[in-house]
Design a protein around this motif. Structure first.
Motif, short mmCIF file in Angstrom:
data_model
loop_
_atom_site.label_atom_id
_atom_site.label_comp_id
_atom_site.label_asym_id
_atom_site.label_seq_id
_atom_site.Cartn_x
_atom_site.Cartn_y
_atom_site.Cartn_z
N ASP A 20 0.85 -1.26 -0.15
CA ASP A 20 -0.16 -0.10 0.02
C ASP A 20 0.86 1.24 0.10
O ASP A 20 0.68 2.18 -0.76
CB ASP A 20 -0.87 0.12 1.15
N ARG A 21 1.78 1.05 0.94
CA ARG A 21 2.81 2.05 0.90
C ARG A 21 4.39 1.51 0.76
O ARG A 21 4.53 0.35 1.09
CB ARG A 21 2.99 3.10 2.13
N ILE A 22 5.39 2.53 0.17
CA ILE A 22 6.65 1.91 0.09
C ILE A 22 7.59 2.72 0.79
O ILE A 22 7.67 4.17 0.43
CB ILE A 22 6.64 1.83 -1.53
N VAL A 23 8.51 2.02 1.57
CA VAL A 23 9.48 2.83 1.96
C VAL A 23 10.88 2.40 1.50
O VAL A 23 11.15 1.28 1.36
CB VAL A 23 9.85 2.62 3.73
N VAL A 24 11.57 3.42 0.93
CA VAL A 24 12.87 2.94 0.28
C VAL A 24 13.91 3.49 1.03
O VAL A 24 13.92 4.51 1.70
CB VAL A 24 12.97 3.97 -1.17
N MET A 25 14.91 2.30 1.32
CA MET A 25 16.10 2.48 2.04
C MET A 25 17.47 2.60 1.27
O MET A 25 17.50 1.90 0.06
CB MET A 25 16.12 1.65 3.17
N PHE A 67 6.53 6.43 0.07
CA PHE A 67 5.44 6.74 -1.35
C PHE A 67 4.43 5.83 -1.12
O PHE A 67 4.53 4.84 -0.64
CB PHE A 67 6.19 6.29 -2.58
N ASP A 68 3.28 6.48 -1.46
CA ASP A 68 2.14 5.81 -1.74
C ASP A 68 2.11 4.99 -3.12
O ASP A 68 2.91 5.17 -4.18
CB ASP A 68 0.78 6.75 -2.03
N ARG A 69 1.63 3.60 -3.05
CA ARG A 69 1.94 2.85 -4.54
C ARG A 69 1.36 3.41 -5.41
O ARG A 69 1.83 3.53 -6.83
CB ARG A 69 1.09 1.41 -3.98
N SER A 70 0.27 4.28 -5.46
CA SER A 70 -0.39 4.98 -6.62
C SER A 70 0.15 6.18 -7.21
O SER A 70 0.03 6.58 -8.32
CB SER A 70 -1.93 5.20 -6.13
N ALA A 71 0.99 6.38 -6.49
CA ALA A 71 1.71 7.84 -6.71
C ALA A 71 3.42 7.52 -7.18
O ALA A 71 4.15 8.54 -7.09
CB ALA A 71 1.71 8.81 -5.77
N VAL A 72 3.55 6.17 -7.46
CA VAL A 72 5.12 6.09 -7.75
C VAL A 72 5.38 5.06 -8.76
O VAL A 72 4.16 4.13 -8.94
CB VAL A 72 5.73 5.64 -6.49
N ASP A 73 6.45 5.00 -9.50
CA ASP A 73 6.61 3.96 -10.45
C ASP A 73 8.04 3.28 -10.14
O ASP A 73 8.66 3.92 -9.39
CB ASP A 73 6.52 4.41 -11.80
N ALA A 74 8.14 2.22 -10.83
CA ALA A 74 9.59 1.50 -10.51
C ALA A 74 10.78 2.46 -10.94
O ALA A 74 11.78 2.27 -9.99
CB ALA A 74 9.67 0.10 -11.64
#
Length: 506
Positions: A469-474, A483-490
């Motif tokens: 649902d949400r993504i934390v990038v480390m 990021f929210d999944r709907s607002a980010v790409d690969a």
């Protein structure tokens, strides 16, 4: 790749192998060509590992023939296969932590001088020459235990390449523990091997790897060959359909859930050497993804939440209550459980049966006056085995005899039996096939829909984007973005994971 086929290096014809009550292989054919990569594709339990063990002399076939360079051969031992030019790099290659890199590379085929003594200078020189093309920073005299998981895997690759007579190289999930850069380096190694005329058998569950590196494919299902051909003439849907006997429409069967209140809150969590200033929250029914390259510190953060390591600063709150888990038992009591990346060594006791593994953390709940309630133990095991669609002959089967996907289901079932509030899944589908991945993803989504909070650590972008649902990038032990999944790409996730956040000008 030329459409015309060169003369095969290896032909396996009509290979059969049975174990008590199970036909592992039946009428299997496999052909390997010099200077080409053949991808061996199939679900866990399809017979891939059995075939590899026959090819490397670990098992003997019940029927069929093996033809090497036009001559029928037998491999009665692993040494015989190696002497014939067959080298293997396994997903979990057995290495020796207390030995040095050079000792691990040459164990079983040491170089000797004219007096019959070990030729250490020659072995060190050969090790440096091999590592120069893999990772020149690895010292031949370094103890293996002082290397990380990814570098240990590179040593396993070097060991396979140390046999100069090698004609066939088997790579079984070779990228499972490698970073993006190391994967790219491995691709270059494969290209060099192809240029040297080596025949490569490449086993992977990642279709992007297969289409990137393989020339040919062979698909197994239920111990039988169901198709082969040129990779250039195939697509993902065709291969998946052959693998599982049906089209997998939803590899990421996510159930959309409106998250509830905050269950886990982490503020300023730091460790002297692993990570710094980690802050995030996790809501009820949410799947929170953690993405980053190998070495970014994701697993180390999760181990701190589970009480395996001890942070130097920061707070952890579960449902508003501050906790300081100093041991995994304290974390479990607080409602946090952790499914580790290394399931074989850290997640399960592979020598014990399924039912004892699943109930291991719950012994207090199934004991009366100091005695285990065996009926309750099997009742709990049957419940979670059914929920996870666990494939086993019976619940007394040793976990070590199960496929990778089913071992993962046992580990997940073990922790679900504790009725946690937060479950941490560290690389939950590492090394398992597309059908099992879909089952794990479906179950993960089902758990979230029932109110369980899920943290999913993954290096696979499709998995992160498909399930979180949400993504934390480390990156380098710190959070590079949330990021929210709907607002980010690969592309944006990779930019933040690598530190290249500035888009190039059009």
């Amino acid at each position: 790749m030329n459409a015309a086929s060169p003369k095969p290096v290896l032909e396996m014809r009509g290979i059969a192998k049975s174990f008590p009550g199970v036909k592992a292989l039946e009428g299997v054919d496999l052909t390997l060509y010099p200077g080409q990569v053949t991808a061996l594709i199939g679900e866990n339990g399809a017979g891939k590992s059995t075939l590899v063990k026959i090819l490397t002399g670990v098992y003997q076939p019940d029927g069929g023939t093996i033809v090497l360079d036009g001559t029928p051969v037998l491999f009665p031992t692993a040494e015989a296969a190696m002497d014939a030019g067959v080298s293997a790099i396994h997903q979990e290659t057995v290495l020796f932590d207390e030995l040095s890199v050079v000792e691990n590379i040459f164990v079983g085929h040491q170089l000797t001088n004219r007096f019959g003594l070990l030729d250490w200078p020659a072995m060190r020189a050969r090790t440096r020459a091999i590592m120069a093309n893999i990772d020149p920073d690895i010292d031949p005299d370094t103890r293996l235990k002082d290397l990380g998981i990814a570098r240990k895997h590179l040593v396993a690759i070097a060991r396979a390449l140390s046999v100069e007579a090698t004609k066939i190289v088997i790579m079984d999930e070779p990228t499972a523990a490698l970073s993006y850069k190391e994967v790219e380096d491995l691709y270059e190694i494969v290209e060099r091997l192809k240029g040297q005329g080596k025949a490569i058998l490449f086993i992977s569950h990642k279709f992007e790897e297969i289409f990137r590196i393989a020339d040919r494919y062979t698909v197994f299902r239920d111990g039988k060959p169901v198709g082969d051909g040129l990779v250039a003439e195939a697509d993902t849907n065709k291969l998946i359909s052959m693998m599982v006997g049906r089209t997998v429409e939803h590899i990421f069967p996510k159930i959309e859930v409106a998250p509830g209140g905050t269950v886990l809150e982490v503020q300023g969590l730091s460790h002297p050497t692993e990570f710094a200033d980690i802050s995030f929250s996790l809501r009820k029914g949410e799947i929170l993804g953690f993405y980053g390259l190998v070495g970014a510190g994701r697993s180390e953060v999760m181990q701190a939440l589970f009480g395996v390591t001890h942070p130097s600063a920061g707070t952890i709150r579960i449902e508003g209550k501050t906790i300081q888990p100093r041991t995994p038992i304290q974390a479990i009591d607080a409602g946090i459980v952790y499914v580790p990346e290394e399931r074989g060594r850290q997640g399960a006791v592979t020598a014990l049966p399924i039912f004892q593994n699943i109930t291991l953390p719950s012994l207090a709940r199934i004991s009366r006056h100091g005695f285990l309630d065996l009926a309750k133990e099997f009742e709990i095991t049957r419940h979670y085995a059914a929920r996870l669609d666990l494939r086993a002959s019976n619940l007394s089967q040793d976990v070590g005899t199960l496929s990778g996907g089913n071992q993962q289901k046992v580990v997940i079932g073990k922790w679900l039996a504790t009725e946690p509030k937060v479950i941490i899944l560290d690389e939950p589908t590492k090394g398992i096939d597309v059908g099992s991945k879909s089952a794990v993803h479906g179950f993960m989504s089902e758990l979230a829909s029932q109110g369980l909070s899920v943290i999913m650590v993954s290096s696979e972008l499709p998995e992160i984007l498909g399930m979180a649902d949400r993504i934390v990038v480390m990156r380098e032990g710190r959070i590079a973005g949330t990021f929210d999944r709907s607002a980010v790409d690969a592309e944006e996730l990779v930019r933040h994971a690598t530190g290249n956040t500035a888009k190039e000008a059009a």
